[in-house]
Design a protein around this motif. Structure first.
Motif, PDB file in Angstrom:
ATOM      1  N   GLY A 110      15.813  32.677 -30.231  1.00  0.00           N
ATOM      2  CA  GLY A 110      16.687  32.216 -31.298  1.00  0.00           C
ATOM      3  C   GLY A 110      16.605  33.062 -32.544  1.00  0.00           C
ATOM      4  O   GLY A 110      16.417  32.558 -33.653  1.00  0.00           O
ATOM      5  N   THR A 111      16.767  34.359 -32.370  1.00  0.00           N
ATOM      6  CA  THR A 111      16.701  35.281 -33.506  1.00  0.00           C
ATOM      7  C   THR A 111      17.810  34.983 -34.509  1.00  0.00           C
ATOM      8  O   THR A 111      18.941  34.693 -34.143  1.00  0.00           O
ATOM      9  CB  THR A 111      16.827  36.725 -33.009  1.00  0.00           C
ATOM     10  N   GLU A 112      17.460  35.073 -35.785  1.00  0.00           N
ATOM     11  CA  GLU A 112      18.422  34.878 -36.862  1.00  0.00           C
ATOM     12  C   GLU A 112      18.746  36.226 -37.495  1.00  0.00           C
ATOM     13  O   GLU A 112      18.181  37.254 -37.142  1.00  0.00           O
ATOM     14  CB  GLU A 112      17.826  33.929 -37.912  1.00  0.00           C
ATOM     15  N   LYS A 113      19.661  36.181 -38.469  1.00  0.00           N
ATOM     16  CA  LYS A 113      20.044  37.420 -39.154  1.00  0.00           C
ATOM     17  C   LYS A 113      18.819  38.051 -39.819  1.00  0.00           C
ATOM     18  O   LYS A 113      18.628  39.254 -39.768  1.00  0.00           O
ATOM     19  CB  LYS A 113      21.133  37.120 -40.186  1.00  0.00           C
TER      20      LYS A 113
ATOM     21  N   VAL B 105      14.151  26.772 -34.085  1.00  0.00           N
ATOM     22  CA  VAL B 105      15.450  26.762 -33.414  1.00  0.00           C
ATOM     23  C   VAL B 105      15.463  25.795 -32.244  1.00  0.00           C
ATOM     24  O   VAL B 105      16.498  25.181 -31.953  1.00  0.00           O
ATOM     25  CB  VAL B 105      15.827  28.193 -32.951  1.00  0.00           C
ATOM     26  N   ILE B 106      14.344  25.613 -31.579  1.00  0.00           N
ATOM     27  CA  ILE B 106      14.282  24.687 -30.447  1.00  0.00           C
ATOM     28  C   ILE B 106      14.592  23.264 -30.897  1.00  0.00           C
ATOM     29  O   ILE B 106      15.261  22.505 -30.190  1.00  0.00           O
ATOM     30  CB  ILE B 106      12.895  24.771 -29.774  1.00  0.00           C
ATOM     31  N   SER B 107      14.144  22.905 -32.095  1.00  0.00           N
ATOM     32  CA  SER B 107      14.330  21.522 -32.565  1.00  0.00           C
ATOM     33  C   SER B 107      15.797  21.181 -32.821  1.00  0.00           C
ATOM     34  O   SER B 107      16.177  20.002 -32.806  1.00  0.00           O
ATOM     35  CB  SER B 107      13.515  21.278 -33.838  1.00  0.00           C
TER      36      SER B 107
ATOM     37  N   SER C  56       6.804  26.723 -33.294  1.00  0.00           N
ATOM     38  CA  SER C  56       6.836  26.028 -34.582  1.00  0.00           C
ATOM     39  C   SER C  56       8.029  25.072 -34.594  1.00  0.00           C
ATOM     40  O   SER C  56       9.170  25.495 -34.389  1.00  0.00           O
ATOM     41  CB  SER C  56       6.956  27.034 -35.734  1.00  0.00           C
ATOM     42  N   VAL C  57       7.735  23.792 -34.796  1.00  0.00           N
ATOM     43  CA  VAL C  57       8.788  22.776 -34.888  1.00  0.00           C
ATOM     44  C   VAL C  57       8.414  21.773 -35.973  1.00  0.00           C
ATOM     45  O   VAL C  57       7.227  21.591 -36.281  1.00  0.00           O
ATOM     46  CB  VAL C  57       8.984  22.027 -33.544  1.00  0.00           C
TER      47      VAL C  57
END
Length: 340
Positions: free
Chosen positions: A177-180, A240-242, A278-279
């Motif tokens: 879930g890479t972000e900018k 991102v998983i959450s 991390s969540v």
């Protein structure tokens, strides 16, 4: 006589050449047909998401705290391919009645109403470049001691990356879930990771950085099924998983999307490899902030970490942070858990 022998020899060579060319053309046609059949299969899969069983990954009846769930990696990958083809045109203001029990774990995960988050207006494609990653790494070094919420959000991850540097240095891993802003990649490179795969979930992203490659999750799933994807040494995911499956990113509504992404990570990592997770978490209760994210308490977390072994945990390393970081390990003897 010599002329006749030369003529026949040329004819023979010509026949052999024609035969070789003929076989080559046949092989190309066979390969093309195989690729076409394969693509047709993937196209069919994209319309058959509900028909591919999630099996134990989505089973909330199991006592996950005491049971290691078996993960069928073939089904996990097939569902990732199918799921990535579906997008919502707008976020849902309410949980559909037929999904309410599944989203709330049948009463174990109450819903807190929030402002409905709409997906941000993003360019069609973002590019990860060497200068952009270097700038992010400089920012991380400069802001290391600045107590801002953004810095503190990544502080626990920084601590765990550094603590487990021996499991990262010289290794190949992925960021889910890479972000900018590629701060996870920056931190991992600062801890001497050799090469990283940035797994794209919700937005277009490419990389020109020599040590960072981008892949959509359906691409990784296809490579896994075609046995073209080597297992990786470690993985990392921050928050991102959450939020997966809640529609905030225009993704398909899926009450089990977080559990399925954890299963995807499990399948990608080699036995003995680790995953930095991390969540948002709470020590006593689980709840769902619709449509933004899940907060993990004892009930949901036991399913999220099932089939992994907890080797370390960072709790309240930074007082302002509501995130807890777990370092999870895929068991060395995980073959018994992979029933694909």
């Amino acid at each position: 006589m010599a002329a006749l022998k030369l003529l026949f020899s040329r004819i023979s060579v010509g026949k052999i050449t024609l035969c070789v060319l003929g076989v080559w053309v046949i092989l190309i046609n066979v390969k093309d047909r195989q690729l076409q059949e394969q693509n047709n299969t993937y196209e069919i899969l994209e319309d058959a998401y509900e028909d591919i069983p999630c099996l134990e990954v989505c089973d909330l009846q199991a006592n996950a705290a005491n049971t290691e769930k078996r993960i069928n990696c073939t089904n996990v990958m097939l569902r990732q391919i199918a799921d990535s083809s579906s997008f919502l045109t707008s976020p849902q203001t309410e949980i559909p009645p037929e999904l309410f029990g599944h989203f709330t774990m049948f009463g174990q995960m109450p819903v807190l109403r929030m402002k409905i988050y709409k997906p941000a207006e993003l360019p069609e494609m973002e590019i990860i470049t060497t200068p952009s990653v270097q700038a992010e790494m400089r920012r991380l070094e400069e802001e290391n001691d600045i107590p801002t919420p953004e810095v503190q959000a990544s502080a626990n991850m920084r601590v765990m990356f550094e603590k487990h540097k021996m499991r990262v240095a010289g290794k190949a891993g992925f960021v889910l879930g890479t972000e900018k802003r590629t701060w996870q990649e920056g931190l991992l490179l600062m801890n001497d990771a050799s090469v990283l795969t940035s797994v794209v979930l919700f937005q277009g992203l490419k990389s020109s950085h020599p040590r960072i490659h981008t892949r959509y999750r359906f691409e990784l799933a296809r490579q896994y099924l075609e046995k073209k994807r080597p297992f990786l040494d470690f993985g990392s995911s921050h928050h991102v998983i959450s939020s997966a499956g809640l529609g905030m990113h225009q993704d398909r509504l899926n009450p089990y999307a977080d559990l399925e992404l954890m299963a995807l990570s499990w399948c990608l990592i080699k036995p003995g490899g680790i995953f930095f997770l991390s969540v948002p978490s709470h020590s006593k209760t689980d709840f769902l902030k619709w449509n933004a994210y899940r907060v993990y308490g004892p009930a949901r977390l036991s399913h999220l970490a099932s089939s992994w072994r907890v080797v370390d945990m960072a709790d309240d390393v930074v007082p302002m942070s509501t995130s807890r970081v777990w370092v999870l390990q895929k068991p060395d003897d995980s073959s018994s858990l992979n029933n694909s």
